[in-house]
Design an enzyme around this catalytic site. Structure first.
Site, short mmCIF file in Angstrom:
data_model
loop_
_atom_site.label_atom_id
_atom_site.label_comp_id
_atom_site.label_asym_id
_atom_site.label_seq_id
_atom_site.Cartn_x
_atom_site.Cartn_y
_atom_site.Cartn_z
N LYS A 208 4.16 4.44 11.38
CA LYS A 208 5.46 5.07 11.12
C LYS A 208 5.44 6.52 11.60
CE LYS A 208 8.57 6.36 7.41
NZ LYS A 208 8.96 6.26 6.02
N GLU A 214 -6.66 7.18 11.01
CA GLU A 214 -7.30 5.89 11.27
C GLU A 214 -6.69 5.22 12.50
OE1 GLU A 214 -6.21 6.94 8.40
OE2 GLU A 214 -7.55 6.38 6.76
N GLY A 278 6.80 2.91 4.51
CA GLY A 278 5.72 2.17 5.19
C GLY A 278 5.48 0.80 4.56
N ARG A 279 5.41 0.77 3.23
CA ARG A 279 5.09 -0.50 2.56
C ARG A 279 6.31 -1.41 2.47
NH1 ARG A 279 4.82 3.97 -0.31
NH2 ARG A 279 6.11 4.31 -2.15
N GLU A 364 1.31 1.65 -4.71
CA GLU A 364 1.71 2.88 -4.03
C GLU A 364 3.11 3.27 -4.50
OE1 GLU A 364 0.05 4.21 0.11
OE2 GLU A 364 2.01 3.37 0.50
N HIS A 395 -12.55 -20.57 -10.25
CA HIS A 395 -14.01 -20.64 -10.33
C HIS A 395 -14.64 -19.26 -10.29
CE1 HIS A 395 -14.20 -25.02 -10.14
NE2 HIS A 395 -13.11 -24.91 -9.40
N LYS A 519 -6.80 12.47 2.11
CA LYS A 519 -6.71 12.58 3.58
C LYS A 519 -7.07 13.99 4.03
CE LYS A 519 -2.59 9.72 4.47
NZ LYS A 519 -1.24 9.82 4.98
O1 F6P Z 1 -1.45 5.51 2.76
C1 F6P Z 1 -0.36 6.30 3.00
C2 F6P Z 1 0.51 5.75 4.07
O2 F6P Z 1 1.43 6.72 4.39
C3 F6P Z 1 1.22 4.44 3.69
O3 F6P Z 1 2.33 4.64 2.90
C4 F6P Z 1 1.53 3.90 5.04
O4 F6P Z 1 1.90 2.56 4.98
C5 F6P Z 1 0.21 4.15 5.73
O5 F6P Z 1 -0.21 5.40 5.24
C6 F6P Z 1 0.27 4.16 7.23
O6 F6P Z 1 1.12 5.16 7.69
P1 F6P Z 1 1.66 5.16 9.17
O7 F6P Z 1 2.44 3.92 9.37
O8 F6P Z 1 2.49 6.38 9.28
O9 F6P Z 1 0.47 5.19 10.09
#
Ligand code: F6P
Length: 553
Positions: A208, A214, A278-279, A364, A395, A519
């Site tokens: 987003k 990452e 995002g979620r 979240e 189980h 972060k």
């Molecule tokens: O973990 C925080 C967050 O902002 C989430 O809400 C989001 O889904 C994820 O990081 C990834 O963010 P982006 O889509 O901006 O890379």
């Protein structure tokens, strides 16, 4: 945004407290005395049948929960969300994931812009791209068709697409595989890329913000892997790197300028908007990998499923409104019966990533300690959500659900039609599977008394260990089959359950400031691992860094 109503100050809350104090759960007795209980407490939402009768509730409790919803203004907050008001106050944003699945003929003007038109323009581009990849019209730099699509993203830019890719496995196009890289642990990229041919691999960088460490790190790793692989194979002769990246990388983001900076052709970028959390984004262009896998038609069916549940949530009276009822029940369990966690137990192997997906959605969203006006919450908020598919969970951890000391509300989810109808001789294996689904909720509700244990001839000293108290609350969710539409309905159901709980607690379920500090500190600590001065760190942090430095070869 009006100030949140403190739920604990309402008349309904006080009444619920009294009801909780006086509660003597007795599902056996309740069912015996009330033949209409199962029918009265079973509800329909789109294709889902939701049986709440094995919950720890009475008609009076339910009625009082509905009064609580009324007193905190749940429905007016819901309507404000659907209208596109900026209910995400800490980020000053509308919350409009519901607009992602409005039909093309709808209109919804938000901040002076028809968002439905924008949504469908992007959807059409995603669909065209998906068709091109699926048909082989979109080729890599060598002219070969794409065989593997790798989605690079994390959190909401990963969990939804992976979960749905798994859930809808029977709808995938043969010969076209999707893989997913999320973790910054380099193992994730290394293992996921293993065995892939760069010439037939296409990457979708999903972020987003296009600023997530990452995802950008993994995207650079993948770009280097692609170029090196193509170069080694001699496939780059006559081409420059940019051309190869353009054929093998597309992006999904709200930050199209950053996409261009990364070197991805803006022509190959699919946008979305800051009013999609995002979620809450898997049904936006973030679902591009899924659209490639299952095709535009199936993707559109999934969106229609989402929309059907949205309509149910938006327009069904509260007393029949499944997301409202389930959300209110979760408030009851959390705030009045001391439940700390909530289990989701899909009796569908294809939903094996659904609990992980719901963890981000619910935790979240509702893991908050302040309300939307910045004041502290007045009661406990978000539960810990967890789960595994049945029967594997049976189980592993069901022992604690059946006989442990904690209240663990559990949602059981199952489908009448199996995805793969297999027989073991004369036995329909799906039937055997569903027998477990039914048996578990019955055992949890009604248990087994000491008398019943004795009737089996059990030695007296062993009786206590074999007693099941029952009165362990479950909800049973059934649908005809796990189709794209039903998957959309299920996801939207949980989105709106999450909304309902957040609205009662008075929290902004759409921000996520709680992920920021970690972060930020990771950025500070990275140079210390590489050898920087740790003297101003606390002693524990210093010792951890020292250990790493001593053991890293
Ligand atoms: O973990 C925080 C967050 O902002 C989430 O809400 C989001 O889904 C994820 O990081 C990834 O963010 P982006 O889509 O901006 O890379």
């Amino acid at each position: 945004m009006p100030a949140p109503v403190d739920p604990t100050s309402t008349g309904a809350w006080a009444r619920l407290r009294e009801l909780a104090d006086a509660l003597e759960p007795d599902l056996r007795g309740w069912f015996a005395a009330d033949p209409g209980r199962a029918e009265r407490l079973a509800f329909t939402a789109a294709d889902l049948r939701v049986d709440l009768s094995k919950g720890l509730l009475t008609d009076e409790i339910l009625q009082t929960l509905l009064e609580l919803a009324d007193e905190v203004g749940l429905e007016s907050r819901r309507d404000a969300m659907f209208r596109g008001e900026h209910i995400n106050v800490t980020e000053d944003r509308a919350v409009l994931h519901t607009a992602l699945r409005l039909p093309a003929e709808a209109t919804l003007e938000v901040d002076g812009q028809d968002v439905v038109k924008d949504v469908h323009e992007v959807l059409q581009r995603v669909y065209r791209f998906a068709d091109q990849v699926r048909s082989g019209e979109w080729t890599g730099i060598t002219g070969q068709r794409i065989e593997t699509v790798v989605n690079i993203g994390i959190g909401g830019s990963d969990l939804g697409p992976v979960m749905a890719y798994e859930a809808l496995a029977p709808y995938r196009q043969p010969g076209l595989e999707c893989r997913f890289i999320s973790n910054i642990d380099p193992t994730d990229a290394a293992v996921t890329l293993e065995g892939l041919d760069p010439a037939t691999t296409l990457f979708i960088v999903s972020s987003k913000t296009f600023g997530t460490l990452e995802t950008l790190t993994n995207a650079r790793l993948c770009r280097a892997w692609l170029l090196e692989g193509l170069r080694t194979a001699g496939a780059l002769e006559g081409h420059d790197d940019a051309e190869a990246v353009a054929r093998h990388f597309v992006a999904v983001s709200t930050a199209l300028d950053k996409v261009a900076d990364f070197g991805i052709d803006p022509e190959n970028a699919f946008g979305f908007w800051d009013w999609v959390g995002g979620r809450y984004s898997m049904d936006s262009a973030i679902g591009t990998s899924l659209a490639v896998a299952i095709g535009p038609e199936r993707f559109a069916e999934m969106l229609a499923g989402f929309h059907a549940m949205d309509e149910h949530f938006r327009s069904t009276p509260a007393e029949q409104n499944v997301p409202i009822l389930m959300g209110l029940l979760n408030v009851w369990y959390t705030n009045f019966l001391d439940a700390q966690t909530h289990a989701v137990l899909p009796y569908a192997q294809l939903l094996h990533r659904f609990p992980a997906y719901l963890q981000q959605l619910t935790m979240e969203s509702n893991g908050k300690g302040v309300r939307w006006d910045g004041t502290p919450v007045t009661t406990d908020t978000g539960e810990v959500w967890w789960g595994e598919p049945g029967t594997n969970g049976q189980h592993a951890f069901y022992q604690l659900i059946h006989q442990g000391t904690r209240v663990i509300p559990a949602d059981f989810i199952a489908f009448a039609e199996p995805a793969y109808p297999l027989r073991d001789g004369a036995t329909d294996v799906h039937e055997l599977f569903l027998a477990n689904f039914v048996a578990q909720t019955r055992a949890l509700a009604f248990g087994k008394t000491a008398e019943e244990v004795r009737e089996e001839g059990t030695a007296e000293e062993l009786v206590p260990a074999r007693v099941f108290t029952g009165n362990r609350p479950t909800a049973s969710l059934l649908a005809p089959a796990l189709t794209p539409s039903v998957l959309g309905q299920l996801i939207a159901l949980y989105e709106h359950i999450t909304f309902t709980q957040g609205a009662v607690w008075g929290i902004d379920s759409f921000d996520q400031w709680g992920v920021e500090l970690g972060k930020q500190l990771a950025q500070e600590i990275a140079p210390l691992l590489a050898g920087g001065d740790t003297s101003d760190q606390d002693s524990s942090t210093r010792a951890l860094i020292d250990y790493y430095r001593r053991h890293r070869r």
